[in-house]
Structure formats: structure tokens, C-alpha cells
Write a protein that holds these residues in place. Sequence first.
Motif, PDB file in Angstrom:
ATOM      1  N   MET A 156      67.114  11.495  77.703  1.00 60.32           N
ATOM      2  CA  MET A 156      67.722  10.616  76.274  1.00 60.32           C
ATOM      3  C   MET A 156      68.510  11.733  75.795  1.00 60.32           C
ATOM      4  O   MET A 156      68.128  12.986  75.372  1.00 60.32           O
ATOM      5  CB  MET A 156      66.511  10.185  75.566  1.00 60.32           C
ATOM      6  CG  MET A 156      66.821   9.322  74.423  1.00 60.32           C
ATOM      7  SD  MET A 156      65.330   8.698  73.571  1.00 60.32           S
ATOM      8  CE  MET A 156      64.494   8.003  74.653  1.00 60.32           C
ATOM      9  N   GLU A 157      69.754  11.303  75.019  1.00 62.06           N
ATOM     10  CA  GLU A 157      70.442  12.319  74.392  1.00 62.06           C
ATOM     11  C   GLU A 157      70.184  12.394  72.907  1.00 62.06           C
ATOM     12  O   GLU A 157      69.325  11.442  72.310  1.00 62.06           O
ATOM     13  CB  GLU A 157      71.987  11.656  74.572  1.00 62.06           C
ATOM     14  CG  GLU A 157      72.352  10.524  73.908  1.00 62.06           C
ATOM     15  CD  GLU A 157      73.692   9.979  73.909  1.00 62.06           C
ATOM     16  OE1 GLU A 157      74.480  10.125  72.935  1.00 62.06           O
ATOM     17  OE2 GLU A 157      74.392   9.866  75.180  1.00 62.06           O
ATOM     18  N   GLN A 158      70.613  13.311  72.229  1.00 63.86           N
ATOM     19  CA  GLN A 158      70.372  13.818  70.934  1.00 63.86           C
ATOM     20  C   GLN A 158      70.456  12.691  69.998  1.00 63.86           C
ATOM     21  O   GLN A 158      69.751  12.301  69.203  1.00 63.86           O
ATOM     22  CB  GLN A 158      71.253  14.769  70.576  1.00 63.86           C
ATOM     23  CG  GLN A 158      70.959  15.549  69.218  1.00 63.86           C
ATOM     24  CD  GLN A 158      69.966  16.373  69.181  1.00 63.86           C
ATOM     25  OE1 GLN A 158      69.396  17.201  69.866  1.00 63.86           O
ATOM     26  NE2 GLN A 158      69.433  17.117  67.960  1.00 63.86           N
ATOM     27  N   GLU A 159      71.755  11.818  70.105  1.00 63.83           N
ATOM     28  CA  GLU A 159      71.801  10.837  69.132  1.00 63.83           C
ATOM     29  C   GLU A 159      70.836   9.764  69.288  1.00 63.83           C
ATOM     30  O   GLU A 159      70.686   9.366  68.490  1.00 63.83           O
ATOM     31  CB  GLU A 159      73.465  10.297  69.427  1.00 63.83           C
ATOM     32  CG  GLU A 159      74.029   9.143  68.424  1.00 63.83           C
ATOM     33  CD  GLU A 159      74.005   9.848  66.980  1.00 63.83           C
ATOM     34  OE1 GLU A 159      73.588   8.928  65.939  1.00 63.83           O
ATOM     35  OE2 GLU A 159      73.873  10.871  66.510  1.00 63.83           O
ATOM     36  N   GLU A 160      70.498   9.431  70.442  1.00 60.50           N
ATOM     37  CA  GLU A 160      69.619   8.443  70.637  1.00 60.50           C
ATOM     38  C   GLU A 160      68.231   8.833  70.170  1.00 60.50           C
ATOM     39  O   GLU A 160      67.468   7.961  69.478  1.00 60.50           O
ATOM     40  CB  GLU A 160      69.400   7.987  72.202  1.00 60.50           C
ATOM     41  CG  GLU A 160      70.489   7.267  72.776  1.00 60.50           C
ATOM     42  CD  GLU A 160      70.207   6.915  74.263  1.00 60.50           C
ATOM     43  OE1 GLU A 160      69.645   8.020  74.940  1.00 60.50           O
ATOM     44  OE2 GLU A 160      70.795   5.927  74.864  1.00 60.50           O
ATOM     45  N   LEU A 161      67.899   9.987  70.271  1.00 60.83           N
ATOM     46  CA  LEU A 161      66.386  10.502  69.725  1.00 60.83           C
ATOM     47  C   LEU A 161      66.654  10.353  68.068  1.00 60.83           C
ATOM     48  O   LEU A 161      65.801   9.770  67.509  1.00 60.83           O
ATOM     49  CB  LEU A 161      66.498  12.142  70.290  1.00 60.83           C
ATOM     50  CG  LEU A 161      65.889  12.184  71.511  1.00 60.83           C
ATOM     51  CD1 LEU A 161      65.852  13.726  71.784  1.00 60.83           C
ATOM     52  CD2 LEU A 161      64.434  11.547  71.717  1.00 60.83           C
ATOM     53  N   ARG A 162      67.792  10.712  67.438  1.00 64.57           N
ATOM     54  CA  ARG A 162      67.988  10.929  66.100  1.00 64.57           C
ATOM     55  C   ARG A 162      68.017   9.255  65.633  1.00 64.57           C
ATOM     56  O   ARG A 162      67.020   9.166  64.628  1.00 64.57           O
ATOM     57  CB  ARG A 162      69.264  11.380  65.725  1.00 64.57           C
ATOM     58  CG  ARG A 162      69.466  11.444  64.181  1.00 64.57           C
ATOM     59  CD  ARG A 162      70.837  11.728  63.851  1.00 64.57           C
ATOM     60  NE  ARG A 162      71.695  10.621  63.993  1.00 64.57           N
ATOM     61  CZ  ARG A 162      71.853   9.535  63.243  1.00 64.57           C
ATOM     62  NH1 ARG A 162      70.929   9.495  62.408  1.00 64.57           N
ATOM     63  NH2 ARG A 162      72.404   8.653  63.386  1.00 64.57           N
ATOM     64  N   LYS A 163      68.504   8.503  66.260  1.00 69.30           N
ATOM     65  CA  LYS A 163      68.247   6.981  65.868  1.00 69.30           C
ATOM     66  C   LYS A 163      66.760   6.397  65.915  1.00 69.30           C
ATOM     67  O   LYS A 163      66.487   5.817  65.136  1.00 69.30           O
ATOM     68  CB  LYS A 163      69.283   6.082  66.794  1.00 69.30           C
ATOM     69  CG  LYS A 163      70.697   6.261  66.369  1.00 69.30           C
ATOM     70  CD  LYS A 163      71.642   5.240  67.172  1.00 69.30           C
ATOM     71  CE  LYS A 163      73.164   5.507  67.062  1.00 69.30           C
ATOM     72  NZ  LYS A 163      73.898   4.801  67.691  1.00 69.30           N
ATOM     73  N   GLN A 174      69.787  14.996  61.354  1.00 73.16           N
ATOM     74  CA  GLN A 174      71.273  15.169  61.670  1.00 73.16           C
ATOM     75  C   GLN A 174      70.973  16.811  62.248  1.00 73.16           C
ATOM     76  O   GLN A 174      71.955  17.229  63.199  1.00 73.16           O
ATOM     77  CB  GLN A 174      72.387  15.244  60.709  1.00 73.16           C
ATOM     78  CG  GLN A 174      72.681  13.727  60.344  1.00 73.16           C
ATOM     79  CD  GLN A 174      73.334  13.061  61.215  1.00 73.16           C
ATOM     80  OE1 GLN A 174      73.702  13.652  62.336  1.00 73.16           O
ATOM     81  NE2 GLN A 174      73.045  11.824  60.986  1.00 73.16           N
ATOM     82  N   LYS A 175      70.196  17.708  61.688  1.00 76.09           N
ATOM     83  CA  LYS A 175      70.142  19.051  62.050  1.00 76.09           C
ATOM     84  C   LYS A 175      69.033  19.326  62.703  1.00 76.09           C
ATOM     85  O   LYS A 175      68.849  20.679  63.222  1.00 76.09           O
ATOM     86  CB  LYS A 175      70.241  19.809  60.835  1.00 76.09           C
ATOM     87  CG  LYS A 175      71.418  19.400  60.025  1.00 76.09           C
ATOM     88  CD  LYS A 175      71.415  20.288  58.742  1.00 76.09           C
ATOM     89  CE  LYS A 175      72.710  19.985  57.801  1.00 76.09           C
ATOM     90  NZ  LYS A 175      72.548  20.209  56.585  1.00 76.09           N
ATOM     91  N   ILE A 176      67.938  18.511  63.189  1.00 75.34           N
ATOM     92  CA  ILE A 176      66.627  18.823  63.769  1.00 75.34           C
ATOM     93  C   ILE A 176      67.050  18.899  65.174  1.00 75.34           C
ATOM     94  O   ILE A 176      67.836  18.045  65.831  1.00 75.34           O
ATOM     95  CB  ILE A 176      65.756  17.928  63.585  1.00 75.34           C
ATOM     96  CG1 ILE A 176      65.507  17.805  62.207  1.00 75.34           C
ATOM     97  CG2 ILE A 176      64.428  17.963  64.313  1.00 75.34           C
ATOM     98  CD1 ILE A 176      64.348  16.650  61.737  1.00 75.34           C
ATOM     99  N   GLU A 177      66.652  20.006  66.023  1.00 75.04           N
ATOM    100  CA  GLU A 177      66.844  20.013  67.403  1.00 75.04           C
ATOM    101  C   GLU A 177      65.970  19.252  68.276  1.00 75.04           C
ATOM    102  O   GLU A 177      65.114  18.180  67.936  1.00 75.04           O
ATOM    103  CB  GLU A 177      66.394  21.613  67.859  1.00 75.04           C
ATOM    104  CG  GLU A 177      66.987  22.707  67.256  1.00 75.04           C
ATOM    105  CD  GLU A 177      66.388  23.861  67.586  1.00 75.04           C
ATOM    106  OE1 GLU A 177      65.309  23.877  68.333  1.00 75.04           O
ATOM    107  OE2 GLU A 177      66.954  24.982  67.028  1.00 75.04           O
ATOM    108  N   GLU A 178      66.497  18.887  69.341  1.00 74.77           N
ATOM    109  CA  GLU A 178      66.379  17.549  70.227  1.00 74.77           C
ATOM    110  C   GLU A 178      64.892  17.821  70.548  1.00 74.77           C
ATOM    111  O   GLU A 178      64.063  16.928  70.691  1.00 74.77           O
ATOM    112  CB  GLU A 178      66.842  17.859  71.518  1.00 74.77           C
ATOM    113  CG  GLU A 178      66.699  16.560  72.540  1.00 74.77           C
ATOM    114  CD  GLU A 178      67.512  16.511  73.737  1.00 74.77           C
ATOM    115  OE1 GLU A 178      67.133  15.996  74.836  1.00 74.77           O
ATOM    116  OE2 GLU A 178      68.501  17.090  73.696  1.00 74.77           O
TER     117      GLU A 178
END
Length: 115
Positions: A1-8, A55-59
Motif C-alpha cells: 500500500m502506498e503512502q497516500e493510501e495509508l494517509r487517507k 502529511q508528515k508521518i512516515e509510512e
Amino acid sequence: MEQEELRKLFCAKISLEIKHFKEDIVQNDREKVYANAYRIDCMINIYELLFDMSQKIEEKTLKILLVFPGLLAFLYDRWMKTEDFQTEELWNCMMNCISEMKQKYRITEKGDSAA
């Protein structure tokens, strides 16, 4: 899973948590809501800060936070156990303001105005 999906997903998780929290709070009578005003304010602030921080939290960190149950409530509980200096800062600010008022209006310690 990519970072943007995790963020969402993370934002959806905390959004759901704050939604449930608000739903629970409004079920109470006015006195209980008023008694929980600080808790309500803190929970909303924690939610907003996490949302901004997402937005700044690591994966790897996002993955941990995503599965952590009751994250907002946990962070609020930890905040309540943390010593803060807000009251002391408020006290100092008030005392400085009062001192400035006394100087502006030339009030002596006995309460007499020198003006």
C-alpha cells in the motif's frame, strides 16, 4: 500500500473516531456536556493535529497508528497524565496584565488612584 493510501485510511480512521466521540457526547444532558467541555476541546484539537500531521508521518508509523484502537482517546488520556504549565502561564499573563493596568491607571497598593 502506498503512502497516500495509508494517509487517507488514517484520516478516515481518526475522522470516524471523532464522529463517534461527538455522537456519544451529544447523547448526554447539558450539564454533562458542560462538565466535559475541556475533554471535548482536547479531543477535537488532537484530531485536528493528527489530521494535519498525517502529511508528515512516515509510512511505518502510519501503519502502527492505523491499527491502534481508540487512538484519540488514548492520546487524550496520555495528555491528561502529562504535566503542563498552562495554568501557570495563564496566571503569569494575568498578573502582568494587572500590573500594566495598575501602572496605566496609577493605582497604588492601597487602591488609591494617583491620577
